[in-house]
Design a protein around this motif. Structure first.
Motif, short mmCIF file in Angstrom:
data_model
loop_
_atom_site.label_atom_id
_atom_site.label_comp_id
_atom_site.label_asym_id
_atom_site.label_seq_id
_atom_site.Cartn_x
_atom_site.Cartn_y
_atom_site.Cartn_z
N HIS A 1 0.81 -1.21 0.00
CA HIS A 1 0.00 0.00 0.00
C HIS A 1 0.85 1.27 0.00
O HIS A 1 0.41 2.31 -0.49
CB HIS A 1 -0.94 0.00 1.21
CG HIS A 1 -2.08 -0.94 1.06
ND1 HIS A 1 -1.94 -2.30 1.21
CD2 HIS A 1 -3.40 -0.73 0.76
CE1 HIS A 1 -3.13 -2.88 1.02
NE2 HIS A 1 -4.01 -1.95 0.74
N THR A 2 2.06 1.21 0.54
CA THR A 2 2.92 2.39 0.48
C THR A 2 3.41 2.64 -0.93
O THR A 2 3.63 3.79 -1.32
CB THR A 2 4.11 2.28 1.45
OG1 THR A 2 5.04 1.29 0.99
CG2 THR A 2 3.66 1.95 2.86
N VAL A 3 3.59 1.59 -1.71
CA VAL A 3 3.99 1.74 -3.11
C VAL A 3 2.87 2.40 -3.90
O VAL A 3 3.09 3.39 -4.62
CB VAL A 3 4.36 0.37 -3.72
CG1 VAL A 3 4.73 0.54 -5.21
CG2 VAL A 3 5.52 -0.27 -2.97
N THR B 1 0.68 0.43 -10.90
CA THR B 1 1.58 1.39 -10.28
C THR B 1 3.02 1.18 -10.74
O THR B 1 3.73 2.13 -11.10
CB THR B 1 1.50 1.29 -8.75
OG1 THR B 1 0.23 1.77 -8.31
CG2 THR B 1 2.60 2.11 -8.07
N CYS B 2 3.45 -0.08 -10.71
CA CYS B 2 4.83 -0.39 -11.14
C CYS B 2 5.06 0.00 -12.59
O CYS B 2 6.11 0.53 -12.95
CB CYS B 2 5.11 -1.87 -10.92
SG CYS B 2 5.28 -2.36 -9.19
N LEU B 3 4.06 -0.27 -13.44
CA LEU B 3 4.17 0.10 -14.85
C LEU B 3 4.34 1.61 -15.00
O LEU B 3 5.23 2.09 -15.72
CB LEU B 3 2.92 -0.38 -15.60
CG LEU B 3 2.81 0.05 -17.06
CD1 LEU B 3 3.89 -0.60 -17.91
CD2 LEU B 3 1.41 -0.28 -17.61
N CYS B 4 3.49 2.37 -14.33
CA CYS B 4 3.54 3.83 -14.44
C CYS B 4 4.84 4.41 -13.89
O CYS B 4 5.46 5.29 -14.50
CB CYS B 4 2.35 4.45 -13.71
SG CYS B 4 0.75 4.08 -14.44
N GLU B 5 5.26 3.92 -12.72
CA GLU B 5 6.48 4.44 -12.12
C GLU B 5 7.71 4.04 -12.93
O GLU B 5 8.68 4.81 -13.03
CB GLU B 5 6.60 3.97 -10.68
CG GLU B 5 5.60 4.62 -9.72
CD GLU B 5 5.85 6.11 -9.53
OE1 GLU B 5 7.03 6.53 -9.52
OE2 GLU B 5 4.87 6.86 -9.40
N ASP B 6 7.69 2.86 -13.52
CA ASP B 6 8.83 2.42 -14.34
C ASP B 6 8.94 3.25 -15.60
O ASP B 6 10.04 3.55 -16.08
CB ASP B 6 8.68 0.94 -14.69
CG ASP B 6 9.93 0.37 -15.34
OD1 ASP B 6 10.99 0.37 -14.68
OD2 ASP B 6 9.86 -0.07 -16.51
N ARG B 7 7.81 3.64 -16.14
CA ARG B 7 7.84 4.53 -17.31
C ARG B 7 8.45 5.87 -16.96
O ARG B 7 9.14 6.47 -17.79
CB ARG B 7 6.41 4.74 -17.83
CG ARG B 7 5.83 3.55 -18.59
CD ARG B 7 4.36 3.79 -18.88
NE ARG B 7 3.80 2.75 -19.74
CZ ARG B 7 2.49 2.60 -19.97
NH1 ARG B 7 1.63 3.43 -19.39
NH2 ARG B 7 2.07 1.64 -20.76
#
Length: 346
Positions: A235-237, A311-317
């Protein structure tokens, strides 16, 4: 969004979500957040329909009738009144129609203490996803959730006691708390327990002085989640990504004013985990790409799997790191195994 049919279908279901209560069976209403994430990862209109139908059938509660009116000059009196969610939603929705979303969001966040930990960070995430979808109803719902379920973490820090970095700040509060104060059946109950403990309030350091605290928070939270895939850390991510969406909409001065509240809420979340953040773990070695990860995430019915992968996809972009792909791949694969096991045991 990918294309007009998906956007139209997403808006249709976000509109329909208004008939659902804020709470759901054993959880809060994750449906609109999951739908936005699914659409962002390439889900078809048919898949959005399947997920919405599943949620309505298995989780949703019908929203109670709204029998009271909350005016835009009196909404702050409903702070912490869970029963006022529906009335607050209608108040904010009417206000947004007249003034626009950003002025309303800004006015609300200036008026009351910022409480990103509300509903275990889900109110913040719902608001952010509503902003991303440009959906007034979901923006109003996110604001209403923040107000009606308001969970402030009342802690102050001494500017002279500054964390060397984000990891060090999290580690400092983790080590200050013992197991006895974080008992509870939910993230929210454990957050409340930590927030009331004097040791936590004394242990909170000022956030590190960096160019972009949000970027450092994003790196620290995904690093912590990769090392130890705890449900609270997940949830913090997602909350840090949501905060990025929200704060980008606001005037710079207001965004800076809200950052300390986010820092304190995240510190409280890590204090409930009671696990030092410097545990060593192997570096990620991933044999799949984002297309495969998104395909598996879109097939999932687990809203937390869907939101973390998105979230991981967006932040990795935005700021590429192998930890994003590795963490997303791990959770979608574990979810796939769970789905297969459920089929076998039927």
């Amino acid at each position: 969004m990918r294309n007009d049919p998906v956007k139209l279908k997403l808006n249709e279901f976000l509109d329909a979500n208004a008939r659902f209560d804020l709470m759901a069976r054993g959880t809060t209403n994750h449906c609109p957040m999951a739908l936005v994430a699914l659409a962002g990862m390439g889900a078809s209109p048919t898949r959005l329909q399947e997920f919405f139908d599943m949620w309505e059938r298995d989780y949703a509660f019908s929203a109670p009738p709204v029998n009271t009116i909350v005016s835009r000059h009196e909404w702050s009196r409903q702070l912490g009144n869970a029963a006022a969610f529906g009335a607050l939603r209608l108040c904010f929705l009417d206000w947004i129609a007249e003034a626009g979303s950003v002025p309303v969001i800004s006015a609300v966040l200036k008026e009351v203490p910022f409480a990103p930990a509300t509903q275990a960070f889900h109110a913040l995430i719902r608001l952010a996803y509503g902003i991303e979808a440009a959906h007034p109803g979901e923006i109003a719902s996110g604001l209403a959730a923040l107000i009606s379920s308001h969970l402030p973490i009342d802690a102050r820090f001494d500017e002279a006691r500054t964390a060397e970095n984000v990891d060090a700040g999290f580690d400092h509060v983790v080590r200050a708390i013992d197991d006895s104060v974080v008992q509870g059946n939910s993230i929210t109950s454990r957050l409340r327990a930590v927030a009331c403990d004097v040791r936590f309030r004394q242990a909170v350091l000022a956030p590190p002085v960096v160019v972009s605290l949000l970027d450092d928070l994003a790196q620290a939270t995904i690093g912590a989640y990769w090392r130890s895939p705890d449900f609270t850390v997940l949830h913090t991510v997602t909350a840090t990504h949501a905060a990025r969406i929200l704060l980008a909409q606001l005037p710079d001065a207001l965004a800076e004013q809200l950052l300390p509240g986010l820092w304190i809420a995240l510190c409280a979340a890590y204090a409930t985990v009671r696990r030092p953040v410097n545990v060593e773990r192997d570096s990620p070695d991933v044999d799949v790409g984002w297309n495969d990860v998104c395909r598996m995430a879109v097939a999932s019915n687990d809203d937390h799997v869907i939101k973390l992968a998105y979230t991981c996809l967006c932040e990795d972009r935005r700021n590429p790191s192998p930890l994003y792909l590795a963490s997303a791949a791990r959770i979608v694969r574990l979810d796939l195994v769970k789905q297969q096991n459920r089929v076998v045991t039927k």
